[in-house]
Design a protein around this motif. Structure first.
Motif, PDB file in Angstrom:
ATOM      1  N   ALA A   9     -31.143  72.437 -93.766  1.00  0.00           N
ATOM      2  CA  ALA A   9     -31.300  73.787 -94.311  1.00  0.00           C
ATOM      3  C   ALA A   9     -31.775  74.724 -93.217  1.00  0.00           C
ATOM      4  CB  ALA A   9     -32.275  73.793 -95.487  1.00  0.00           C
ATOM      5  N   GLY A  10     -31.615  76.028 -93.483  1.00  0.00           N
ATOM      6  CA  GLY A  10     -31.972  77.046 -92.510  1.00  0.00           C
ATOM      7  C   GLY A  10     -30.813  77.297 -91.565  1.00  0.00           C
ATOM      8  N   GLY A  11     -31.131  77.774 -90.366  1.00  0.00           N
ATOM      9  CA  GLY A  11     -30.112  77.983 -89.352  1.00  0.00           C
ATOM     10  C   GLY A  11     -29.242  79.199 -89.605  1.00  0.00           C
ATOM     11  N   LYS A  12     -28.181  79.316 -88.818  1.00  0.00           N
ATOM     12  CA  LYS A  12     -27.271  80.445 -88.899  1.00  0.00           C
ATOM     13  C   LYS A  12     -25.876  79.966 -88.537  1.00  0.00           C
ATOM     14  CE  LYS A  12     -27.709  83.331 -85.429  1.00  0.00           C
ATOM     15  NZ  LYS A  12     -28.133  84.171 -84.294  1.00  0.00           N
ATOM     16  N   PHE A  13     -24.881  80.776 -88.853  1.00  0.00           N
ATOM     17  CA  PHE A  13     -23.496  80.384 -88.662  1.00  0.00           C
ATOM     18  C   PHE A  13     -23.246  79.939 -87.225  1.00  0.00           C
ATOM     19  CE2 PHE A  13     -19.265  80.866 -90.693  1.00  0.00           C
ATOM     20  CZ  PHE A  13     -18.452  80.556 -89.607  1.00  0.00           C
ATOM     21  N   THR A  14     -23.760  80.699 -86.270  1.00  0.00           N
ATOM     22  CA  THR A  14     -23.502  80.426 -84.856  1.00  0.00           C
ATOM     23  C   THR A  14     -23.931  79.024 -84.445  1.00  0.00           C
ATOM     24  OG1 THR A  14     -23.795  82.777 -84.369  1.00  0.00           O
ATOM     25  CG2 THR A  14     -23.928  81.263 -82.504  1.00  0.00           C
ATOM     26  N   THR A  15     -24.990  78.507 -85.046  1.00  0.00           N
ATOM     27  CA  THR A  15     -25.546  77.216 -84.624  1.00  0.00           C
ATOM     28  C   THR A  15     -25.144  76.073 -85.550  1.00  0.00           C
ATOM     29  OG1 THR A  15     -27.616  77.668 -85.815  1.00  0.00           O
ATOM     30  CG2 THR A  15     -27.516  78.298 -83.489  1.00  0.00           C
ATOM     31  N   TYR A  16     -24.053  76.247 -86.296  1.00  0.00           N
ATOM     32  CA  TYR A  16     -23.636  75.219 -87.247  1.00  0.00           C
ATOM     33  C   TYR A  16     -23.448  73.858 -86.561  1.00  0.00           C
ATOM     34  CZ  TYR A  16     -18.942  74.736 -85.422  1.00  0.00           C
ATOM     35  OH  TYR A  16     -17.895  74.440 -84.598  1.00  0.00           O
ATOM     36  N   ARG A  17     -22.900  73.854 -85.336  1.00  0.00           N
ATOM     37  CA  ARG A  17     -22.578  72.589 -84.675  1.00  0.00           C
ATOM     38  C   ARG A  17     -23.848  71.813 -84.330  1.00  0.00           C
ATOM     39  NH1 ARG A  17     -22.549  69.734 -80.510  1.00  0.00           N
ATOM     40  NH2 ARG A  17     -23.889  71.260 -79.466  1.00  0.00           N
ATOM     41  N   VAL A  42     -15.961  86.677 -85.488  1.00  0.00           N
ATOM     42  CA  VAL A  42     -15.164  85.584 -86.042  1.00  0.00           C
ATOM     43  C   VAL A  42     -14.826  85.901 -87.489  1.00  0.00           C
ATOM     44  CG1 VAL A  42     -17.179  84.274 -86.875  1.00  0.00           C
ATOM     45  CG2 VAL A  42     -15.071  83.058 -86.308  1.00  0.00           C
ATOM     46  N   ASP A  43     -13.649  85.478 -87.926  1.00  0.00           N
ATOM     47  CA  ASP A  43     -13.318  85.487 -89.346  1.00  0.00           C
ATOM     48  C   ASP A  43     -13.952  84.228 -89.923  1.00  0.00           C
ATOM     49  OD1 ASP A  43     -12.167  85.109 -91.864  1.00  0.00           O
ATOM     50  OD2 ASP A  43     -10.305  86.095 -91.285  1.00  0.00           O
ATOM     51  N   ASP A  44     -15.100  84.383 -90.571  1.00  0.00           N
ATOM     52  CA  ASP A  44     -15.910  83.228 -90.951  1.00  0.00           C
ATOM     53  C   ASP A  44     -15.203  82.261 -91.891  1.00  0.00           C
ATOM     54  OD1 ASP A  44     -15.997  85.124 -92.981  1.00  0.00           O
ATOM     55  OD2 ASP A  44     -18.164  85.415 -92.891  1.00  0.00           O
ATOM     56  N   ALA A  45     -14.552  82.773 -92.933  1.00  0.00           N
ATOM     57  CA  ALA A  45     -13.882  81.889 -93.892  1.00  0.00           C
ATOM     58  C   ALA A  45     -12.727  81.142 -93.238  1.00  0.00           C
ATOM     59  CB  ALA A  45     -13.389  82.688 -95.093  1.00  0.00           C
ATOM     60  N   LEU A  55     -28.960  96.840 -88.048  1.00  0.00           N
ATOM     61  CA  LEU A  55     -27.713  97.366 -88.586  1.00  0.00           C
ATOM     62  C   LEU A  55     -26.622  97.270 -87.523  1.00  0.00           C
ATOM     63  CD1 LEU A  55     -26.603  98.915 -91.148  1.00  0.00           C
ATOM     64  CD2 LEU A  55     -26.864 100.971 -89.791  1.00  0.00           C
ATOM     65  N   PHE A  56     -25.511  96.645 -87.887  1.00  0.00           N
ATOM     66  CA  PHE A  56     -24.367  96.538 -86.997  1.00  0.00           C
ATOM     67  C   PHE A  56     -23.221  97.407 -87.504  1.00  0.00           C
ATOM     68  CE2 PHE A  56     -26.418  92.442 -86.048  1.00  0.00           C
ATOM     69  CZ  PHE A  56     -26.323  92.417 -84.665  1.00  0.00           C
ATOM     70  N   ILE A  57     -22.563  98.086 -86.584  1.00  0.00           N
ATOM     71  CA  ILE A  57     -21.284  98.753 -86.858  1.00  0.00           C
ATOM     72  C   ILE A  57     -20.261  97.960 -86.048  1.00  0.00           C
ATOM     73  CG2 ILE A  57     -19.998 100.915 -86.800  1.00  0.00           C
ATOM     74  CD1 ILE A  57     -22.698 102.365 -86.513  1.00  0.00           C
ATOM     75  N   ILE A  58     -19.412  97.206 -86.737  1.00  0.00           N
ATOM     76  CA  ILE A  58     -18.587  96.193 -86.074  1.00  0.00           C
ATOM     77  C   ILE A  58     -17.116  96.574 -86.172  1.00  0.00           C
ATOM     78  CG2 ILE A  58     -18.009  93.737 -86.002  1.00  0.00           C
ATOM     79  CD1 ILE A  58     -20.613  93.303 -87.700  1.00  0.00           C
ATOM     80  N   SER A  91     -20.887  81.143 -96.222  1.00  0.00           N
ATOM     81  CA  SER A  91     -20.051  81.038 -95.028  1.00  0.00           C
ATOM     82  C   SER A  91     -18.830  81.940 -95.021  1.00  0.00           C
ATOM     83  CB  SER A  91     -19.613  79.581 -94.829  1.00  0.00           C
ATOM     84  OG  SER A  91     -20.724  78.763 -94.531  1.00  0.00           O
ATOM     85  N   SER A  92     -18.569  82.668 -96.096  1.00  0.00           N
ATOM     86  CA  SER A  92     -17.505  83.673 -96.065  1.00  0.00           C
ATOM     87  C   SER A  92     -18.050  85.084 -96.247  1.00  0.00           C
ATOM     88  CB  SER A  92     -16.474  83.401 -97.172  1.00  0.00           C
ATOM     89  OG  SER A  92     -17.080  83.473 -98.454  1.00  0.00           O
ATOM     90  N   ARG A  93     -19.382  85.215 -96.208  1.00  0.00           N
ATOM     91  CA  ARG A  93     -19.986  86.505 -96.556  1.00  0.00           C
ATOM     92  C   ARG A  93     -21.013  86.956 -95.515  1.00  0.00           C
ATOM     93  NH1 ARG A  93     -21.069  85.524-103.055  1.00  0.00           N
ATOM     94  NH2 ARG A  93     -19.205  84.256-103.438  1.00  0.00           N
ATOM     95  N   ALA A  94     -20.810  86.514 -94.286  1.00  0.00           N
ATOM     96  CA  ALA A  94     -21.755  86.830 -93.222  1.00  0.00           C
ATOM     97  C   ALA A  94     -21.326  88.090 -92.476  1.00  0.00           C
ATOM     98  CB  ALA A  94     -21.867  85.642 -92.267  1.00  0.00           C
ATOM     99  N   SER A  95     -22.055  88.403 -91.408  1.00  0.00           N
ATOM    100  CA  SER A  95     -21.720  89.575 -90.595  1.00  0.00           C
ATOM    101  C   SER A  95     -20.535  89.332 -89.684  1.00  0.00           C
ATOM    102  CB  SER A  95     -22.928  89.991 -89.740  1.00  0.00           C
ATOM    103  OG  SER A  95     -23.963  90.501 -90.541  1.00  0.00           O
ATOM    104  N   LYS A  96     -19.988  88.117 -89.706  1.00  0.00           N
ATOM    105  CA  LYS A  96     -18.790  87.753 -88.938  1.00  0.00           C
ATOM    106  C   LYS A  96     -19.034  87.875 -87.441  1.00  0.00           C
ATOM    107  CE  LYS A  96     -16.064  89.092 -92.927  1.00  0.00           C
ATOM    108  NZ  LYS A  96     -16.446  87.848 -93.594  1.00  0.00           N
ATOM    109  N   LEU A  97     -20.272  87.564 -87.060  1.00  0.00           N
ATOM    110  CA  LEU A  97     -20.641  87.601 -85.650  1.00  0.00           C
ATOM    111  C   LEU A  97     -21.053  86.216 -85.176  1.00  0.00           C
ATOM    112  CD1 LEU A  97     -22.821  90.850 -85.464  1.00  0.00           C
ATOM    113  CD2 LEU A  97     -20.457  90.546 -84.692  1.00  0.00           C
TER     114      LEU A  97
END
Length: 589
Positions: A391-399, A175-178, A298-301, A61-67
């Motif tokens: 288990a599974g999922g992605k940061f965006t769908t945490y809720r 988003v700043d994930d951490a 590949l993202f350039i953010i 959760s602190s090492r994602a693409s921050k998207l």
């Protein structure tokens, strides 16, 4: 609601409370899913405890693409349900839940073919926009639009003229994930959850084959605590299977438990993704860019004065605590991004890297060889009576994941006590818009540029008042950090007194991003940060020096690992660094 402060003293109180009573729900794991689960359960009126083996968000959760995004990649896989779900959550986060932490960001999708790509990709983006409309949820971002090659050059002057014949501009969010997770933990705590980092679950408590809690070690004091709960929820990501295998796990389900494959546990496959960071002036552009590669997207953010470039997607079967970038990973990203840049990047332009592991839900019968083909859907299961895993999922769908796992744990009880988090603001959302309009006055009072106030508002939202209170009490805290002038000294003190930071690495890597924003990885500011932290935490001179030495060892090891050709050799180099944080052991959050 009073905002809870996570401090050294509040943590001691939490550890004492963990062993003093039975909770309705105990969450193992302090990443975004675990934090969201604690908030979901607490907001239903349940008594909730959460333990995390290391620092909050110290894993994936602190090492994602921050998207915060729907995922064009999953649209290509025809996973419309996942994309719609993620886009709905994106809208909620942008407009209701965390408008201070989640920001819209434009991206360019370049075309290399004039006709078929414009029609094919254009139709896909039209569908992407269409899936983002949901009843009662504002999209929060503009619709996509087509671009000529000249328009693309204006948005992204650094792009080679022969790299595209035109393209599209569409919006997602960053988003700043951490920081998001730290705020989510504080929000759950403010709603009554008892939360403690550096509490490692080591064993299950059982009663006649039913899991009734865990034994947890306080890694700061060495104390052992028995935590009892009616429902135990595992939200440990890539450590899901390891969590199930803790001592005390019932040998077999009781007669009333389901014996379907999903109820026997979840299988998770770890996929490594790395990112590189380059200075903001190294790429000239007013939007991000998305590129398809043979292995990944590949993202350039654009990222607060820097550019984040990623990611890779490779199988990882080594110890999970410290995945690292190797030379092959970095060269892969540089090769692909340089294909579209006028002025190619070199290794010397890379000022930082970070690596994370995606917890990909693995079907029991799959024979897939590529992690890029494994679904990002999530599943909640009941491996044993009293234990529910997500288990599974992605940061965006945490809720959504949190809502689903609490529903699964509660069973029929959930029907009369549904989730209310869809529109529940996180700390800092309240007052954010007002403070944004007052930022000129704030800047004038403290002698800051507007950019400084914007920085604080985008990190703390309405909680900026708490930062300003610290500065009012000690004006020296309003000074920039030597060696890291983008941050204030007050932010370090605040990380300790309000955000639960206990070690130097917590501040350098997660409460700030200095570990990959600075060429020296934050070492230039480490002495001052250690002094500020030590003042609040009561460190001796030896403890202060040990913290700095441990962080320096980590930096040296990660830099050396980046020169290695493969994961095995890079991980071996990284493992040489001794650290104050506990090594990977039986648990897992």
């Amino acid at each position: 609601m009073k905002a809870a402060a996570l401090s050294q003293s509040s943590r001691l109180e939490a550890v004492e409370a963990l062993g003093s009573r039975e909770f309705d729900v105990l969450v193992i794991g302090g990443g975004v899913t675990g934090a969201g689960t604690a908030l979901d359960a607490a907001s239903r009126g349940l008594s909730v405890a959460l333990v995390e083996a290391r620092d909050y968000a110290s894993g994936t959760s602190s090492r994602a693409s921050k998207l915060i995004h729907g995922g064009l990649r999953y649209l290509q896989m025809l996973d419309f349900k996942l994309v719609r779900e993620a886009l709905t959550e994106r809208g909620r986060l942008l407009t209701a839940i965390a408008p201070h932490l989640v920001q819209p960001v434009p991206f360019i999708y370049p075309f290399t073919h004039k006709v078929w790509e414009r029609g094919y990709i254009g139709a896909g983006l039209m569908l992407y926009d269409g899936l983002s409309f949901a009843p009662g949820v504002h999209r929060g971002v503009p619709l996509h639009r087509h671009l000529s090659r000249r328009s693309m050059q204006k948005l992204f002057p650094e792009m080679r003229e022969d790299a595209a014949v035109g393209g599209l501009r569409y919006y997602d969010a960053k988003v700043d994930d951490a920081r998001f997770v730290a705020t989510l933990i504080r929000t759950a705590t403010s709603h009554g959850a008892v939360t403690a980092s550096r509490m490692q679950a080591t064993e299950y408590l059982t009663d006649h084959g039913h899991i009734t809690g865990v034994v947890a070690d306080d890694l700061e004091s060495g104390q052992t605590v028995q935590i009892r709960a009616r429902h135990v929820i595992s939200a440990t990501g890539v450590w899901t299977e390891a969590t199930e295998n803790l001592p005390g796990f019932p040998a077999s389900p009781d007669a009333g438990a389901s014996t379907s494959p999903t109820s026997r546990g979840l299988k998770v496959r770890a996929s490594k993704g790395i990112h590189i960071v380059v200075p903001g002036d190294r790429i000239v552009g007013n939007a991000g860019m998305i590129l398809n590669t043979e292995k990944s997207v590949l993202f350039i953010i654009p990222w607060d004065g820097y550019w984040v470039i990623g990611t890779t997607d490779t199988d990882w079967q080594l110890p999970k605590a410290h995945p690292v970038a190797n030379a092959t990973d970095i060269d892969y990203l540089l090769d692909h991004v340089n294909a579209v840049l006028k002025n190619p990047l070199t290794r010397d332009d890379v000022i930082g890297t970070y690596s994370g592991l995606r917890p990909l839900l693995q079907p029991v019968s799959t024979d897939a060889q590529s992690t890029a083909k494994v679904s990002r859907e999530h599943t909640a299961a009941t491996p044993a009576p009293g234990l529910t895993a997500i288990a599974g999922g992605k940061f965006t769908t945490y809720r959504v994941m949190a809502e689903d796992v609490v529903d699964q744990a509660l069973g029929p009880e959930a029907k009369g006590n549904p989730s209310i988090t869809a529109n529940l603001p996180m700390l800092g959302a309240e007052g954010f818009k007002v403070r944004m309009r007052q930022r000129g006055r704030i800047a004038a009072k403290y002698g800051w540029e507007i950019g400084r106030v914007n920085h604080l508002l985008r990190r703390y939202g309405g909680l900026i008042d708490e930062i300003l209170e610290l500065i009012d009490a000690d004006p020296s805290l309003g000074e920039p950090l030597p060696g890291a002038e983008q941050y204030l000294k007050a932010e370090v003190t605040y990380a300790v007194t309000h955000e639960g930071a206990l070690h130097l690495e917590d501040v350098l890597t997660r409460r700030t991003r200095l570990s990959y924003e600075q060429p020296e990885r934050g070492l230039a500011a480490s002495d001052t940060i250690a002094d500020l932290m030590g003042r609040e935490l009561g460190w001796s001179d030896q403890e202060r020096n040990d913290e700095i030495a441990a962080y320096r060892a980590r930096v040296d090891a990660e830099r050396a690992a980046e020169l290695e050709p493969d994961d095995e050799s890079a991980a071996a180099v990284r493992a040489r660094a001794e650290e104050i944080m506990p090594p990977e052991g039986s648990s897992l959050a």
